[in-house]
Design a protein around this motif. Structure first.
Motif, PDB file in Angstrom:
ATOM      1  N   SER A 155       0.812  -1.213   0.000  1.00 58.06           N
ATOM      2  CA  SER A 155       0.000   0.000   0.000  1.00 58.06           C
ATOM      3  C   SER A 155       0.849   1.268   0.000  1.00 58.06           C
ATOM      4  O   SER A 155       0.348   2.356  -0.262  1.00 58.06           O
ATOM      5  N   PHE A 205      -0.972   2.165  -5.499  1.00 60.79           N
ATOM      6  CA  PHE A 205      -2.095   2.020  -4.575  1.00 60.79           C
ATOM      7  C   PHE A 205      -2.691   3.375  -4.203  1.00 60.79           C
ATOM      8  O   PHE A 205      -3.550   3.462  -3.349  1.00 60.79           O
ATOM      9  N   GLU A 218     -10.766   8.503  -4.179  1.00 60.36           N
ATOM     10  CA  GLU A 218     -11.527   7.403  -3.603  1.00 60.36           C
ATOM     11  C   GLU A 218     -11.175   7.240  -2.126  1.00 60.36           C
ATOM     12  O   GLU A 218     -10.209   7.810  -1.635  1.00 60.36           O
ATOM     13  N   THR A 219     -11.970   6.441  -1.429  1.00 60.16           N
ATOM     14  CA  THR A 219     -11.686   6.150  -0.029  1.00 60.16           C
ATOM     15  C   THR A 219     -11.298   4.691   0.106  1.00 60.16           C
ATOM     16  O   THR A 219     -11.440   3.902  -0.822  1.00 60.16           O
ATOM     17  N   MET A 220     -10.788   4.344   1.288  1.00 65.62           N
ATOM     18  CA  MET A 220     -10.325   2.987   1.531  1.00 65.62           C
ATOM     19  C   MET A 220     -11.211   2.291   2.566  1.00 65.62           C
ATOM     20  O   MET A 220     -10.745   1.578   3.437  1.00 65.62           O
ATOM     21  N   SER A 266      -8.754   9.122   2.934  1.00 66.78           N
ATOM     22  CA  SER A 266      -8.588   9.070   1.485  1.00 66.78           C
ATOM     23  C   SER A 266      -7.498   8.068   1.126  1.00 66.78           C
ATOM     24  O   SER A 266      -6.633   7.733   1.940  1.00 66.78           O
ATOM     25  N   ALA A 267      -7.529   7.610  -0.118  1.00 66.46           N
ATOM     26  CA  ALA A 267      -6.533   6.648  -0.580  1.00 66.46           C
ATOM     27  C   ALA A 267      -5.130   7.238  -0.491  1.00 66.46           C
ATOM     28  O   ALA A 267      -4.183   6.549  -0.123  1.00 66.46           O
ATOM     29  N   TYR A 304      -4.019   7.224   3.127  1.00 59.43           N
ATOM     30  CA  TYR A 304      -3.714   5.846   3.528  1.00 59.43           C
ATOM     31  C   TYR A 304      -2.356   5.428   2.971  1.00 59.43           C
ATOM     32  O   TYR A 304      -1.534   4.846   3.679  1.00 59.43           O
ATOM     33  N   HIS A 305      -2.133   5.727   1.714  1.00 57.00           N
ATOM     34  CA  HIS A 305      -0.840   5.440   1.088  1.00 57.00           C
ATOM     35  C   HIS A 305       0.296   6.103   1.862  1.00 57.00           C
ATOM     36  O   HIS A 305       1.317   5.486   2.161  1.00 57.00           O
TER      37      HIS A 305
END
Length: 266
Positions: A192, A197, A202-204, A213-214, A217-218
């Protein structure tokens, strides 16, 4: 005004960041900088031009890349660059500073380990963190690594550290190992952390991180892997930082890991 491609601008930002990092050390003339995983000259040659008083050694496992670097150095009249055909772990030359730009997965850790074993400062910009999973021994990683061998592209774990090192263990630091993160979870964190990734907008929710958010998270996953690498070196007597390369702040490959032996700080 000339228009430069996005790739040119990224390379300029990378080289400028490494140049600034080297300048901060105030190295004496004839100091040697080794560039692990140098490729065909993307970092070594610009630094050699910027620091004609220093010596540079480009280390790579691909002879074609080193041949191209030598040809390019000759073309522009650079004489302070040498090349070495070697895995990172097997390199035996003496040097004062280690640099590495986008060593895939385990290669970044191999560069850090090589420098730490010799008590040398290092500047490492990691890349393809997800490939670390090939060193973790999970079933999915073994299957994918086998597929890479069968496909002729080479296994990532076997091509990075080289014969000079044992297989690198993960997490790298005692600090993170003590957190007892399951191997498969750490593997997913490494995956990730890669740019592939990062899905903008988008969301995770599917991985139970709420409305994060992606991109966030990344970055959290990437920050954890960087922290693990820094803590590994800190446990061995280093002062460490994770820096952002100016001009690349929004990129997934913007991190520059800096490590300096604590007894050399001034």
């Amino acid at each position: 005004m000339p228009t430069f491609s996005p790739r040119f601008q990224r390379k300029l930002a990378q080289c400028s960041s490494f140049s600034a990092a080297l300048s901060s050390l105030s190295l004496p003339p004839n100091s040697t900088i080794v560039d692990f995983g140098c490729g065909s000259c993307g970092l070594t040659l610009p630094l050699a031009l910027a620091f004609p008083e220093l010596r540079f050694v480009g280390v790579d496992i691909k002879k074609t890349a080193l041949d191209l670097m030598e040809a390019r150095c000759e073309e522009v009249g650079v004489t302070n660059v040498e090349t070495a055909l070697s895995d990172i772990g097997a390199f035996e030359g003496e040097y004062d500073v280690a640099v590495s730009l986008h060593g895939c997965g385990q290669a970044s850790d191999a560069a850090i380990l090589h420098a730490v074993d010799r008590g040398r400062p290092y500047f490492v910009a990691p890349c393809c963190i997800g490939k670390v999973k090939f060193s973790l021994g999970t079933a999915s990683a073994k299957k994918e690594n086998h597929a890479n061998h069968e496909g002729g592209s080479g296994g990532f774990a076997s091509r990075t550290a080289g014969e000079g090192f044992d297989v690198l263990s993960y997490p790298r630091s005692s600090w993170l190992r003590e957190q007892q993160i399951p191997t498969d979870v750490f593997s997913r964190i490494c995956e990730s952390a890669d740019s592939s990734f990062m899905i903008e907008g988008e969301t995770m929710n599917d991985v139970a991180v709420g409305q994060t958010s992606a991109f966030e998270y990344h970055r959290r996953c990437c920050n954890l892997v960087c922290l693990d690498r820094n803590m590994y070196a800190q446990e061995r007597g280093y002062a460490c930082w994770t820096c952002k390369m100016p001009g690349l702040e929004g990129s997934a490959k913007s991190d520059l890991l800096v490590g300096v032996p604590s007894n050399a700080m001034h």
